[in-house]
Enzyme design. Structure first.
Site, PDB file in Angstrom:
ATOM      1  N   ARG A 142     -84.415 -62.449  83.997  1.00  9.56           N
ATOM      2  CA  ARG A 142     -83.756 -63.190  85.091  1.00  9.56           C
ATOM      3  C   ARG A 142     -83.273 -62.242  86.189  1.00  9.56           C
ATOM      4  NH1 ARG A 142     -82.259 -65.748  88.709  1.00  9.56           N
ATOM      5  NH2 ARG A 142     -81.052 -67.682  88.773  1.00  9.56           N
ATOM      6  N   ASP A 188     -87.257 -76.684  84.839  1.00  5.64           N
ATOM      7  CA  ASP A 188     -86.053 -77.435  85.165  1.00  5.64           C
ATOM      8  C   ASP A 188     -86.475 -78.838  85.542  1.00  5.64           C
ATOM      9  OD1 ASP A 188     -82.976 -76.908  85.814  1.00  5.64           O
ATOM     10  OD2 ASP A 188     -83.759 -78.315  87.294  1.00  5.64           O
TER      11      ASP A 188
END
Length: 345
Positions: A41, A77
């Site tokens: 990330r 997502d």
């Protein structure tokens, strides 16, 4: 190197077939609690991780290898398919999805594009294809449900009470229905594309639909969910439906053509069965217990296992997603506990 045999325990449980152990996976099992995830990330934005199939596959696969769970869920997502539809959304750290062009009028709904997965989200489909080659457990595809997506699209971001969303539903029924239809079309198209690419089960996240009462759910939501699950039924893959704080909607959910209902921690498995729920069940450990002393976590997990295994069709999971401050070692220990469980006769 010899490939591992395929572990279909999760799929069998979805179909209420006999299994030799309780299957388990964890919502948000790929995430910030993992040092490896944090390292990835640090190099990529959230959506960039989606856009690079090799990275998406690595992040999806990591918890399966690390925890020994019985299913992988695609790392993405619920907002992912909305961007190419014309929704200006970003995932902001500590906040969640923030939308710069919220829905206010029928014209706003009509401006939304139809989703063409092969053109708009080819990276998602490529990630699924890669994972099918790499995994020895089933891959779960997923999408957000129309109400939950609409709540972000109308509120402009996360909400505590969904006042704007519910007011819109009550005062603009034509526009609301148009939005539900648009999102239902997208959900069906998106999930069918994931299934064609190789997803072996799908979960529809209706995280915030518990904000509605049962009558409003029946009036404004049941028809759209009936349409989605009926359209997906022809694919013959197991379908899971999950929401938070939605125990009062379980009787409505049980009427839908879906295979598995996900419970949060507010409703016990016994209570769900006493309401007449006949579907396979998934859940429902409070994720906060991952931060509790092991003895407390072990006791509650054992209680859930005892309740869940009274009938065929049970998948152990959390009642919502893993917190960033959970420990990998705790989830590893919990997974071992679940796999070692043998119901006392």
């Amino acid at each position: 190197m010899t490939a591992k045999p395929f572990n279909d325990t999760f799929l069998k449980a979805c179909r209420k077939e006999a299994t030799d152990r309780v299957p388990v996976w964890y919502m948000r099992q790929a995430g910030r609690y993992q040092p490896e995830y944090r390292a990835i990330r640090a190099k990529h934005s959230f959506f960039e991780m989606n856009y690079i199939p090799e990275v998406c596959a690595e992040v999806t696969r990591l918890p399966v290898e690390q925890l020994g769970v019985d299913a992988a869920i695609l790392f993405a997502d619920i907002m992912t398919p909305l961007k190419p539809m014309g929704v200006d959304v970003n995932i902001e750290s500590g906040i969640g999805p923030v939308i710069a062009n919220p829905i206010q009028t029928l014209a706003d709904v009509q401006r939304l594009h139809d989703l063409d997965p092969e053109t708009h989200v080819p990276y998602i489909l490529e990630s699924v294809k890669i994972l099918r080659q790499q995994l020895s457990v089933p891959l779960i595809g997923f999408a957000g449900a129309p109400f939950t997506l609409a709540s972000y699209m109308i509120e402009g971001g996360p909400s505590k009470h969904y006042h704007k969303t519910k007011a819109f539903m009550y005062t603009e029924p034509q526009t609301w229905q148009a939005l539900m239809d648009k999102l239902a079309d997208m959900t069906i198209t998106y999930l069918k594309a994931q299934i064609r690419a190789g997803a072996q089960a799908v979960q529809v996240f209706d995280s915030w639909v518990g904000a509605l009462n049962a009558e409003d759910y029946r009036t404004y939501i049941t028809p759209v969910m009936q349409r989605i699950f009926s359209a997906l039924r022809e694919t013959d893959v197991p379908m899971i439906y999950f929401g938070v704080g939605a125990g009062h909607l379980l009787k409505e959910w049980n009427r839908l053509p879906v295979d598995v209902l996900g419970l949060d921690w507010r409703t016990t498995i016994t209570e769900a069965r006493e309401l007449g729920v006949t579907k396979a069940l998934q859940g429902n450990l409070d994720p906060t217990l991952l931060l509790a002393p092991w003895e407390k976590l072990e006791s509650k997990a054992h209680e859930i296992l005892e309740e869940g295994t009274r009938q065929p069709g049970f998948i152990f999971n959390l009642g919502h997603g893993v917190f960033p401050d959970a420990k990998v070692e705790t989830l590893q220990r919990l997974t071992h506990l679940i796999h070692s469980y043998k119901r006392e006769q």
